[in-house]
Design an enzyme around this catalytic site. Structure first.
Site, mmCIF file in Angstrom:
data_model
loop_
_atom_site.group_PDB
_atom_site.id
_atom_site.type_symbol
_atom_site.label_atom_id
_atom_site.label_comp_id
_atom_site.label_asym_id
_atom_site.label_seq_id
_atom_site.Cartn_x
_atom_site.Cartn_y
_atom_site.Cartn_z
ATOM 1 C CD1 TRP A 1 -10.490 5.635 3.586
ATOM 2 C CD2 TRP A 1 -9.181 3.733 3.495
ATOM 3 N NE1 TRP A 1 -8.953 5.978 4.009
ATOM 4 C CE2 TRP A 1 -8.214 4.875 3.786
ATOM 5 C CE3 TRP A 1 -8.755 2.410 3.553
ATOM 6 C CZ2 TRP A 1 -6.891 4.584 4.173
ATOM 7 C CZ3 TRP A 1 -7.567 2.366 3.656
ATOM 8 C CH2 TRP A 1 -6.493 3.223 4.063
ATOM 9 C CD GLU B 1 -6.638 10.285 1.998
ATOM 10 O OE1 GLU B 1 -6.644 9.458 2.797
ATOM 11 O OE2 GLU B 1 -6.419 10.382 0.761
ATOM 12 C CD1 TRP B 2 -3.382 8.697 0.711
ATOM 13 C CD2 TRP B 2 -1.079 7.950 1.254
ATOM 14 N NE1 TRP B 2 -3.144 7.235 1.071
ATOM 15 C CE2 TRP B 2 -1.789 6.980 1.304
ATOM 16 C CE3 TRP B 2 0.183 7.689 1.513
ATOM 17 C CZ2 TRP B 2 -1.341 5.602 1.517
ATOM 18 C CZ3 TRP B 2 0.931 6.480 1.975
ATOM 19 C CH2 TRP B 2 -0.023 5.514 2.036
ATOM 20 C CG HIS C 1 -2.022 0.710 1.003
ATOM 21 N ND1 HIS C 1 -3.481 0.299 0.994
ATOM 22 C CD2 HIS C 1 -2.330 1.915 0.769
ATOM 23 C CE1 HIS C 1 -3.994 1.499 1.071
ATOM 24 N NE2 HIS C 1 -3.699 2.344 0.607
ATOM 25 C CG ASN D 1 -4.508 0.039 -2.167
ATOM 26 O OD1 ASN D 1 -5.623 -0.419 -2.035
ATOM 27 N ND2 ASN D 1 -4.491 1.219 -1.896
ATOM 28 C CD GLU D 2 -6.832 3.239 -4.230
ATOM 29 O OE1 GLU D 2 -6.221 4.219 -4.086
ATOM 30 O OE2 GLU D 2 -8.018 3.234 -4.043
ATOM 31 C CE1 TYR E 1 -12.947 6.419 -0.329
ATOM 32 C CE2 TYR E 1 -11.718 5.406 -1.934
ATOM 33 C CZ TYR E 1 -11.965 5.269 -0.873
ATOM 34 O OH TYR E 1 -11.240 4.697 0.250
ATOM 35 C CD GLU F 1 -9.196 1.881 0.044
ATOM 36 O OE1 GLU F 1 -9.265 3.165 -0.355
ATOM 37 O OE2 GLU F 1 -8.051 1.444 0.125
#
Ligand code: IFM
EC number: 3.2.1.21
Length: 449
Positions: free
Chosen positions: A407, A414-415, A129, A173-174, A302, A361
């Site tokens: 999620w 958050e990054w 991730h 992941n993603e 999302y 998520e």
């Protein structure tokens, strides 16, 4: 805030075998950035650089999950959540990215796995991730073809140490997000830019996804193996041929480029010509090695995107019209609140040959209202409920969907947005590390009871 009304949605409507869970990622929650022999990751380095993260936030401590994991596992239990998705920090168990192994890191994840199982919670591991060991980045990171081997070596260590107890695995992941943001735009770690870095990273990550999955299959034959993709419902801004074509290109980039080779369909070069440049990096036999027969695919959705043709944007010739410009309701991430996106995405991915689809998520960043020790996040509660209704709609129409993971468990790092975007079912006071279950968490608890 005692019992929350869940009368209009029942978990039984989703079927007995439907999987319910909550998702997290190591870098976003663990903290303990250099504890017990951990090596640096690209995100440790990126967050230490000035101006990369909003408000100068960093993740040295994050949610302190490294120390408070037992408390958080107790909270998962209290919320009646039967499945917990977390990721392994590669540099915690292999500080330089390859051998030797850091036993303290292995011990740490063993404690988490054992504690989850003792509480009757099923562990779901994500192997990657986004937190590549920094020492590997020094050698080129995902732009170096050797990354496929480094990753397999790491997967082997995870399978050998955790495979006796962990049945559910997600490889990467993603990929479209971390290669796009980290290797093309430079707004995420490692901060690289440009089409060459991006396409190399894309191809090596895709190869690593298949080879990592094969390693798992070999070492844990009975494992339930998946990998996760971000996906978005795409609509053209207008019905002009130009906007429709632009929407098709964006759909190809965001929804098809990473999954199609994994499904044995090759890269969708015909619908996104810039992908033809990948041929510079595709070696003999690569195309045969990109596919893997996954037990499940995790989809993470999302919002939707509305797309307009634009000659100014290189390679893709399209721009996204933001929620703000469209004047529609959005979350703190600026993402439009549009629950039907999940239905459309399920419908779209059902047209592929996928054994099982799990929403690994879905959730929203909204500001929390704190009053008298309680946290009111009604918008998040509604967001989750509205998305569950879209899943039900898809299920009733016969589409395959086998689970839903929120999620996220707690507010977290958050990054590039730092701590301002709060996604948790549980509020975290980042000064005291105090946890408070939000209205959404209480609703989910009652829904799952
Ligand atoms: O926080 C991220 C997560 O790491 C990956 N998927 C999207 C989430 C919200 O932005």
């Amino acid at each position: 805030m005692n019992k929350v009304d869940t009368s209009f949605l029942h978990k039984d409507q989703f079927g007995q075998d439907f999987l319910w869970g909550v998702s997290t990622a190591a870098f976003q929650i663990e903290g303990a950035h250099d504890a017990d022999g951990k090596g640096s990751s690209i995100w440790d380095v990126f967050t230490s650089q000035k101006g990369k993260i909003k408000n100068g936030h960093h993740a040295l401590t994050a949610c302190d999950f490294y120390n408070s994991y037992q408390n958080d596992i107790d909270l998962i239990n209290e919320l009646n959540i039967p499945n917990f998705r977390f990721s392994i920090s590669w540099s915690r168990i292999m500080p330089t990215g390859t051998h030797p192994v850091n036993q303290a890191g292995i011990d740490y994840y063993n404690k988490i796995i054992d504690s989850l199982l003792a509480s009757g919670i099923e562990p779901w591991i994500t192997l990657y991730h986004w937190d590549l060991p920094h020492d590997l980045e020094v050698k080129g990171g995902w732009t170096n073809r050797e990354s496929v081997k480094w990753f397999s070596e790491y997967v082997e260590v995870c399978a050998q140490n955790f495979g006796d107890r962990v049945k559910n695995w997600m490889v990467i992941n993603e990929p479209s997000v971390f290669t796009g943001a980290g290797y093309f735009l430079g707004i995420h770690a490692p901060g690289k830019k440009g089409i060459t870095n991006y396409l190399k990273a894309m191809h090596h990550v895709t190869l690593a996804t298949a080879s990592g999955a094969k390693t798992l299959r070999k070492l844990i034959p009975e494992a339930n193996i998946g990998t996760t993709f971000s996906c978005t419902h795409i609509e053209p801004f207008s019905q002009t041929p130009k906007d429709i074509e632009a929407a098709k290109r964006v759909d190809t980039l965001l929804n098809r480029t990473f999954i199609e080779p994994i499904l044995g369909l090759g890269y969708p070069q015909a619908d996104l010509p810039v992908l033809k440049k990948l041929n510079n990096y595709i070696l003999e036999d690569d195309l045969n090695n990109l596919a893997f027969d996954f037990d499940f695919i995790g989809l993470q959705c999302y919002t939707r995107e509305v797309v307009k043709s634009s000659l100014l944007i290189p390679y893709i010739g399209a721009e996204l019209i933001s929620a703000e410009k469209r004047n529609v309701i959005a979350t703190d991430m600026g993402w439009e609140v549009y629950p039907p996106a999940l239905y459309h995405v399920l419908k779209k991915f059902n047209s592929y040959n996928i054994k099982k689809i799990i929403i690994t998520e879905n959730g929203a960043a909204f500001p929390d209202v704190l009053q008298n020790g309680k946290v009111y996040d009604i918008k998040r509660t509604h967001y989750i409920q509205d998305h569950l209704e879209q899943i039900l709609k898809a299920k009733k129409e016969g589409y395959n969907v086998d689970g839903y993971f929120v999620w996220s468990l707690t507010d977290n790092f958050e990054w590039a947005e730092g701590y301002n975007a709060r996604f948790g079912l549980i509020h975290v006071d980042f000064d005291t590390q105090q946890r408070t279950i939000k209205h959404s968490g209480l609703w989910f608890r009652d829904f799952l009871s």
